[in-house]
Design a protein around this motif. Structure first.
Motif, PDB file in Angstrom:
ATOM      1  N   GLU A 134      -7.273  32.598  70.736  1.00  0.00           N
ATOM      2  CA  GLU A 134      -8.351  33.050  71.607  1.00  0.00           C
ATOM      3  C   GLU A 134      -8.882  34.366  71.058  1.00  0.00           C
ATOM      4  OE1 GLU A 134      -8.891  34.023  76.287  1.00  0.00           O
ATOM      5  OE2 GLU A 134      -7.540  32.431  75.666  1.00  0.00           O
ATOM      6  N   PRO A 135     -10.196  34.496  71.001  1.00  0.00           N
ATOM      7  CA  PRO A 135     -10.731  35.748  70.428  1.00  0.00           C
ATOM      8  C   PRO A 135     -10.330  36.959  71.268  1.00  0.00           C
ATOM      9  CG  PRO A 135     -12.474  34.474  71.481  1.00  0.00           C
ATOM     10  CD  PRO A 135     -11.234  33.618  71.497  1.00  0.00           C
ATOM     11  N   ALA A 136     -10.112  38.038  70.594  1.00  0.00           N
ATOM     12  CA  ALA A 136      -9.714  39.272  71.286  1.00  0.00           C
ATOM     13  C   ALA A 136     -10.918  39.843  72.020  1.00  0.00           C
ATOM     14  CB  ALA A 136      -9.180  40.285  70.287  1.00  0.00           C
ATOM     15  N   HIS A 137     -10.707  40.191  73.272  1.00  0.00           N
ATOM     16  CA  HIS A 137     -11.772  40.786  74.077  1.00  0.00           C
ATOM     17  C   HIS A 137     -11.642  42.300  74.004  1.00  0.00           C
ATOM     18  CE1 HIS A 137     -12.839  36.919  75.712  1.00  0.00           C
ATOM     19  NE2 HIS A 137     -11.578  36.693  76.020  1.00  0.00           N
ATOM     20  N   PRO A 138     -12.725  43.000  73.726  1.00  0.00           N
ATOM     21  CA  PRO A 138     -12.616  44.469  73.679  1.00  0.00           C
ATOM     22  C   PRO A 138     -12.323  45.017  75.074  1.00  0.00           C
ATOM     23  CG  PRO A 138     -14.911  43.789  73.557  1.00  0.00           C
ATOM     24  CD  PRO A 138     -14.083  42.531  73.502  1.00  0.00           C
ATOM     25  N   ALA A 139     -11.642  46.141  75.084  1.00  0.00           N
ATOM     26  CA  ALA A 139     -11.313  46.785  76.365  1.00  0.00           C
ATOM     27  C   ALA A 139     -12.609  47.220  77.044  1.00  0.00           C
ATOM     28  CB  ALA A 139     -10.406  47.994  76.138  1.00  0.00           C
ATOM     29  N   PRO A 140     -12.684  47.038  78.362  1.00  0.00           N
ATOM     30  CA  PRO A 140     -13.925  47.455  79.051  1.00  0.00           C
ATOM     31  C   PRO A 140     -14.095  48.966  78.976  1.00  0.00           C
ATOM     32  CG  PRO A 140     -12.227  46.852  80.627  1.00  0.00           C
ATOM     33  CD  PRO A 140     -11.700  46.502  79.270  1.00  0.00           C
ATOM     34  N   LEU A 141     -15.330  49.367  78.801  1.00  0.00           N
ATOM     35  CA  LEU A 141     -15.615  50.798  78.719  1.00  0.00           C
ATOM     36  C   LEU A 141     -15.422  51.437  80.085  1.00  0.00           C
ATOM     37  CD1 LEU A 141     -18.849  50.709  76.548  1.00  0.00           C
ATOM     38  CD2 LEU A 141     -16.550  51.325  75.825  1.00  0.00           C
ATOM     39  N   ALA A 142     -14.887  52.628  80.077  1.00  0.00           N
ATOM     40  CA  ALA A 142     -14.693  53.353  81.330  1.00  0.00           C
ATOM     41  C   ALA A 142     -16.055  53.737  81.901  1.00  0.00           C
ATOM     42  CB  ALA A 142     -13.847  54.606  81.096  1.00  0.00           C
ATOM     43  N   VAL A 143     -16.215  53.493  83.172  1.00  0.00           N
ATOM     44  CA  VAL A 143     -17.479  53.810  83.830  1.00  0.00           C
ATOM     45  C   VAL A 143     -17.486  55.293  84.161  1.00  0.00           C
ATOM     46  CG1 VAL A 143     -18.940  53.314  85.809  1.00  0.00           C
ATOM     47  CG2 VAL A 143     -17.590  51.491  84.776  1.00  0.00           C
ATOM     48  N   LYS A 144     -18.510  55.983  83.690  1.00  0.00           N
ATOM     49  CA  LYS A 144     -18.600  57.413  83.974  1.00  0.00           C
ATOM     50  C   LYS A 144     -19.136  57.602  85.380  1.00  0.00           C
ATOM     51  CE  LYS A 144     -19.147  59.620  79.545  1.00  0.00           C
ATOM     52  NZ  LYS A 144     -19.965  60.546  78.775  1.00  0.00           N
ATOM     53  N   PRO A 145     -18.535  58.517  86.135  1.00  0.00           N
ATOM     54  CA  PRO A 145     -19.069  58.785  87.472  1.00  0.00           C
ATOM     55  C   PRO A 145     -20.441  59.448  87.366  1.00  0.00           C
ATOM     56  CG  PRO A 145     -17.337  60.346  86.929  1.00  0.00           C
ATOM     57  CD  PRO A 145     -17.380  59.332  85.817  1.00  0.00           C
ATOM     58  N   PRO A 146     -21.282  59.293  88.388  1.00  0.00           N
ATOM     59  CA  PRO A 146     -22.614  59.905  88.313  1.00  0.00           C
ATOM     60  C   PRO A 146     -22.578  61.426  88.278  1.00  0.00           C
ATOM     61  CG  PRO A 146     -22.234  58.946  90.477  1.00  0.00           C
ATOM     62  CD  PRO A 146     -21.075  58.558  89.614  1.00  0.00           C
ATOM     63  N   VAL A 147     -21.518  62.027  88.782  1.00  0.00           N
ATOM     64  CA  VAL A 147     -21.382  63.486  88.786  1.00  0.00           C
ATOM     65  C   VAL A 147     -20.151  63.832  87.959  1.00  0.00           C
ATOM     66  CG1 VAL A 147     -21.064  65.528  90.236  1.00  0.00           C
ATOM     67  CG2 VAL A 147     -22.411  63.610  91.074  1.00  0.00           C
ATOM     68  N   SER A 148     -20.248  64.832  87.107  1.00  0.00           N
ATOM     69  CA  SER A 148     -19.109  65.180  86.263  1.00  0.00           C
ATOM     70  C   SER A 148     -17.990  65.802  87.099  1.00  0.00           C
ATOM     71  CB  SER A 148     -19.551  66.157  85.168  1.00  0.00           C
ATOM     72  OG  SER A 148     -19.828  67.415  85.737  1.00  0.00           O
ATOM     73  N   ARG A 149     -16.794  65.674  86.592  1.00  0.00           N
ATOM     74  CA  ARG A 149     -15.637  66.216  87.311  1.00  0.00           C
ATOM     75  C   ARG A 149     -15.672  67.738  87.357  1.00  0.00           C
ATOM     76  NH1 ARG A 149     -10.491  62.374  85.868  1.00  0.00           N
ATOM     77  NH2 ARG A 149     -11.566  60.434  86.330  1.00  0.00           N
ATOM     78  N   ALA A 150     -16.212  68.344  86.314  1.00  0.00           N
ATOM     79  CA  ALA A 150     -16.299  69.809  86.301  1.00  0.00           C
ATOM     80  C   ALA A 150     -17.205  70.296  87.428  1.00  0.00           C
ATOM     81  CB  ALA A 150     -16.815  70.300  84.951  1.00  0.00           C
ATOM     82  N   ALA A 151     -18.309  69.589  87.655  1.00  0.00           N
ATOM     83  CA  ALA A 151     -19.219  69.997  88.734  1.00  0.00           C
ATOM     84  C   ALA A 151     -18.549  69.839  90.095  1.00  0.00           C
ATOM     85  CB  ALA A 151     -20.496  69.172  88.675  1.00  0.00           C
ATOM     86  N   VAL A 152     -17.775  68.776  90.255  1.00  0.00           N
ATOM     87  CA  VAL A 152     -17.063  68.569  91.523  1.00  0.00           C
ATOM     88  C   VAL A 152     -16.035  69.677  91.721  1.00  0.00           C
ATOM     89  CG1 VAL A 152     -15.472  67.025  92.733  1.00  0.00           C
ATOM     90  CG2 VAL A 152     -17.447  66.091  91.546  1.00  0.00           C
ATOM     91  N   ASN A 153     -15.328  70.051  90.661  1.00  0.00           N
ATOM     92  CA  ASN A 153     -14.319  71.111  90.781  1.00  0.00           C
ATOM     93  C   ASN A 153     -14.962  72.449  91.130  1.00  0.00           C
ATOM     94  OD1 ASN A 153     -12.262  69.345  90.231  1.00  0.00           O
ATOM     95  ND2 ASN A 153     -12.197  69.812  88.056  1.00  0.00           N
ATOM     96  N   VAL A 154     -16.112  72.741  90.523  1.00  0.00           N
ATOM     97  CA  VAL A 154     -16.799  74.002  90.825  1.00  0.00           C
ATOM     98  C   VAL A 154     -17.259  74.006  92.282  1.00  0.00           C
ATOM     99  CG1 VAL A 154     -18.894  75.341  90.333  1.00  0.00           C
ATOM    100  CG2 VAL A 154     -17.484  74.485  88.467  1.00  0.00           C
ATOM    101  N   ALA A 155     -17.783  72.871  92.748  1.00  0.00           N
ATOM    102  CA  ALA A 155     -18.246  72.800  94.134  1.00  0.00           C
ATOM    103  C   ALA A 155     -17.079  72.960  95.103  1.00  0.00           C
ATOM    104  CB  ALA A 155     -18.961  71.469  94.372  1.00  0.00           C
ATOM    105  N   LEU A 156     -15.960  72.313  94.824  1.00  0.00           N
ATOM    106  CA  LEU A 156     -14.798  72.451  95.703  1.00  0.00           C
ATOM    107  C   LEU A 156     -14.259  73.880  95.684  1.00  0.00           C
ATOM    108  CD1 LEU A 156     -12.882  69.113  95.065  1.00  0.00           C
ATOM    109  CD2 LEU A 156     -14.201  69.779  97.069  1.00  0.00           C
TER     110      LEU A 156
END
Length: 155
Positions: free
Chosen positions: A62-84
């Motif tokens: 069976e052909p090898a399936h590539p790993a699914p790409l990680a979905v980036k959140p719409p807001v970066s984690r750094a921005a969330v950390n600064v807001a918190l």
């Protein structure tokens, strides 16, 4: 076989070279559709009959399936950390403001209590000092009947 050259040894002449023969396109034998294999089970063996009659057998890969790409959140984690961090800082500042207000009110209350105690204690002392005391064994002298002659008292 190549023509013999002078100087070739018998061992060199014993080597035979074969040229590969190109194969005609393979004819695929119709097979029943493959059934999906459960993980951990041995896959079924597939066989192909070549036009010259040879059979090629092997496992279906069976052909090898590539790993699914990680979905980036719409807001970066750094921005969330600064807001918190900002929200936490505001909460701390509000708490500190309430704390300083409480300390100020407590200081005013203690000052008023000390002032009240000083007034009450001072009033009690004043009453003790200026309160008329009764006769405590002293001699009373009636000055109207006394006679003063030449600045000398005769009683």
């Amino acid at each position: 076989m190549p023509p013999e050259h002078p100087g070739n040894t018998a061992a060199e002449r014993a080597v035979t070279a074969y040229q590969p023969t190109p194969l005609p396109p393979a004819v695929v034998v119709q097979q029943p559709p493959m059934v999906p294999v459960q993980p951990g089970a041995v896959p079924s063996v597939a066989s192909i009959v070549l036009p010259d009659g040879r059979v090629v057998t092997g496992y279906a890969i069976e052909p090898a399936h590539p790993a699914p790409l990680a979905v980036k959140p719409p807001v970066s984690r750094a921005a969330v950390n600064v807001a918190l961090g900002g929200v936490g800082f505001l909460a701390v500042c509000g708490g500190l403001l309430l704390l300083t207000t409480f300390i100020t009110a407590l200081t005013a209350l203690i000052t008023q209590l000390i002032t009240l105690a000083a007034v009450l204690f001072g009033g009690w002392i004043a009453v003790q000092i200026f309160k008329p005391h009764g006769h405590q064994g002293a001699t009373t002298v009636n000055i109207r009947k006394a006679i003063f002659k030449r600045n000398h008292f005769h009683g």
